[in-house]
Scaffold this active site. Structure first.
Site, short mmCIF file in Angstrom:
data_model
loop_
_atom_site.label_atom_id
_atom_site.label_comp_id
_atom_site.label_asym_id
_atom_site.label_seq_id
_atom_site.Cartn_x
_atom_site.Cartn_y
_atom_site.Cartn_z
N HIS A 6 3.30 2.99 -9.16
CA HIS A 6 2.93 1.77 -9.10
C HIS A 6 4.29 1.18 -9.50
CE1 HIS A 6 -1.00 2.16 -7.68
NE2 HIS A 6 -1.66 2.30 -9.22
N LEU A 33 10.42 -21.73 -4.22
CA LEU A 33 9.39 -20.38 -2.92
C LEU A 33 8.59 -20.41 -4.27
CD1 LEU A 33 9.09 -17.37 -1.95
CD2 LEU A 33 10.67 -16.46 -3.78
N ARG A 79 -10.83 1.39 -9.98
CA ARG A 79 -10.59 2.80 -10.00
C ARG A 79 -10.16 3.66 -11.61
NH1 ARG A 79 -4.78 2.58 -6.45
NH2 ARG A 79 -6.47 1.32 -4.92
N GLU A 104 0.28 -13.25 12.20
CA GLU A 104 0.80 -12.15 13.27
C GLU A 104 0.73 -10.97 11.76
OE1 GLU A 104 1.52 -11.99 15.96
OE2 GLU A 104 1.38 -14.06 16.40
N ASP A 122 0.77 -1.25 -0.16
CA ASP A 122 0.38 -0.64 0.01
C ASP A 122 1.02 1.82 -0.34
OD1 ASP A 122 -1.94 1.58 0.27
OD2 ASP A 122 -2.79 1.30 2.38
N GLY A 123 0.38 2.47 -0.55
CA GLY A 123 1.31 4.05 -0.97
C GLY A 123 1.82 4.09 -2.18
N TRP A 147 -11.10 -2.52 -9.32
CA TRP A 147 -11.84 -2.67 -10.39
C TRP A 147 -12.12 -1.55 -10.60
CZ3 TRP A 147 -9.47 -5.53 -14.25
CH2 TRP A 147 -9.58 -6.57 -13.95
N SER A 202 -6.98 -5.79 -5.57
CA SER A 202 -8.01 -6.67 -5.44
C SER A 202 -8.94 -6.66 -5.78
CB SER A 202 -8.28 -5.01 -3.81
OG SER A 202 -8.54 -4.40 -4.68
#
Ligand code: FPP
Length: 255
Positions: free
Chosen positions: A50, A144, A84, A214, A33-34, A82, A78
Site C-alpha cells: 500500500h 483536474l 480486512r 471501456e 489492485d495488487g 473494512w 471499498s
C-alpha cells in the site's frame, strides 16, 4: 488471468506521442489492485504494498494533469475493505491521512481539486477532518478533479441515492433523477475503467456510472503502475470504436 497488452511494450514517449491530437477520455476511473501480491512477491508485509502504491497514485495524478484528462477517480478503499485485519485498515487510514495532508500544497500548486465519494462518515474523525481541509482548499480548481472513492460501494451509492430521492419527496423517478442523486452528480461518467493486477472484476465500483465505460485490464500490480501504463490504456481506448450498443461512435453521438 494473464492479459496481453502489446502497447505496454512501447516506451512512455512513444505512447505519449500517440495521444497527441486525439480525443482523450474525460474521465478515467481506476481500480488499484495488487498491492498485497506486489508486497508478498518481495517478501514484505502487505502494508508495504500500500505504501508503494502511493507513489503510483502520485504519478498517475501528475500524468492525468499533464495530458489533460479532467477527471480521475481512484478506488482507494471499498466498503468491503473494512473487513480486512484492523492493523491493515489502520495503516490504510494513516496512509490516506498522510496523503491528503502531505499532498495538499502540491494539489494547490497544480490546481487539482480533491473530492471524495463514499460513506465518508465511517472514516476516522481525524482522516475526515484533514480530507475536508484539503477538499475545501482545492474546491475552486478545475484543471483536474481527483476523486478518491473511500468507504465506497456501488450498491451502497445506489441505496443512498434512492434514500435521498425518497426523502426529497420526488415521485417521478427516471435515470436522470437517479444520476442527480449519486455522490458526484456533476461528474461525467467514466469513459475508461482501468484495473490492475490482471483481474477482470468490477468489484462494486461505480456500478451506475460505468454503464458505457471501456475497460482496460493490465497485469501490472498497482505499485508498479506508471504514467506509461496509463498512456497505454488511453491509447488502447482511443483505438477502439465506441458503439454504446448502437451503430457507430464515428457516426456521431452515443452511437
Ligand atoms: C488493493 O490491493 C488496494 C487497496 C485495497 C488499497 C489501495 C490503496 C493505496 C494504493 C494507497 C493509499 C491510497 C491513496 C489515495 C493515498 P490489495 O491489497 O487488494 O492487493 P491484493 O489483491 O494483491 O491482495
Amino acid at each position: 488471468m494473464k492479459v496481453v497488452n502489446p502497447l505496454e511494450e512501447l516506451s512512455e514517449e512513444e505512447l505519449r506521442a500517440r495521444l497527441e491530437g486525439s480525443a482523450l477520455p474525460r474521465h478515467v476511473a481506476i481500480i488499484m489492485d495488487g498491492n498485497g501480491r506486489w508486497a508478498r512477491s518481495r517478501g514484505f508485509a502487505r502494508i508495504r504494498g500500500h505504501q508503494a502504491g502511493v507513489k503510483a497514485v502520485r504519478e498517475v495524478v501528475t500524468a492525468c494533469r499533464e495530458i489533460g484528462v479532467p477527471y480521475l477517480t481512484l478506488y482507494a478503499f471499498s466498503s468491503e475493505n473494512w473487513e480486512r485485519p484492523s492493523l491493515e485498515v489502520a495503516a490504510l487510514m494513516r496512509l490516506l491521512k498522510n496523503y491528503v495532508v502531505g499532498e495538499r500544497d502540491e494539489l494547490i500548486e497544480k490546481e487539482i481539486r480533491l473530492r471524495a465519494i463514499g460513506r465518508l462518515d465511517r472514516l476516522p474523525v481525524d482522516v475526515r477532518a484533514e480530507l475536508a481541509r484539503t477538499m475545501d482548499r482545492t474546491a475552486a480548481f478545475d484543471r483536474l478533479t481527483l476523486t478518491l472513492a473511500l468507504s465506497y460501494g456501488g450498491r451502497a451509492e445506489l441505496v443512498d441515492a434512492v434514500r435521498r430521492i425518497v426523502v426529497s419527496g420526488e415521485e417521478r423517478v427516471d435515470e436522470s433523477v437517479i444520476s442527480a442523486h449519486l455522490y458526484a452528480p456533476d461528474h461525467p461518467d467514466p469513459d475508461l475503467l482501468v484495473r490492475t493486477s490482471g483481474e477482470f472484476r468490477v468489484s462494486n465500483f461505480l456500478l451506475w456510472e460505468i454503464a458505457y465505460a471501456e475497460m482496460y485490464v493490465t497485469n501490472v500490480y498497482w505499485p508498479d503502475f506508471r504514467a506509461k501504463h496509463l498512456y497505454a490504456a488511453i491509447v488502447d481506448y482511443i483505438d477502439r470504436e465506441r458503439r454504446f450498443g448502437r451503430v457507430s461512435a464515428r457516426a456521431g453521438g452515443r452511437g
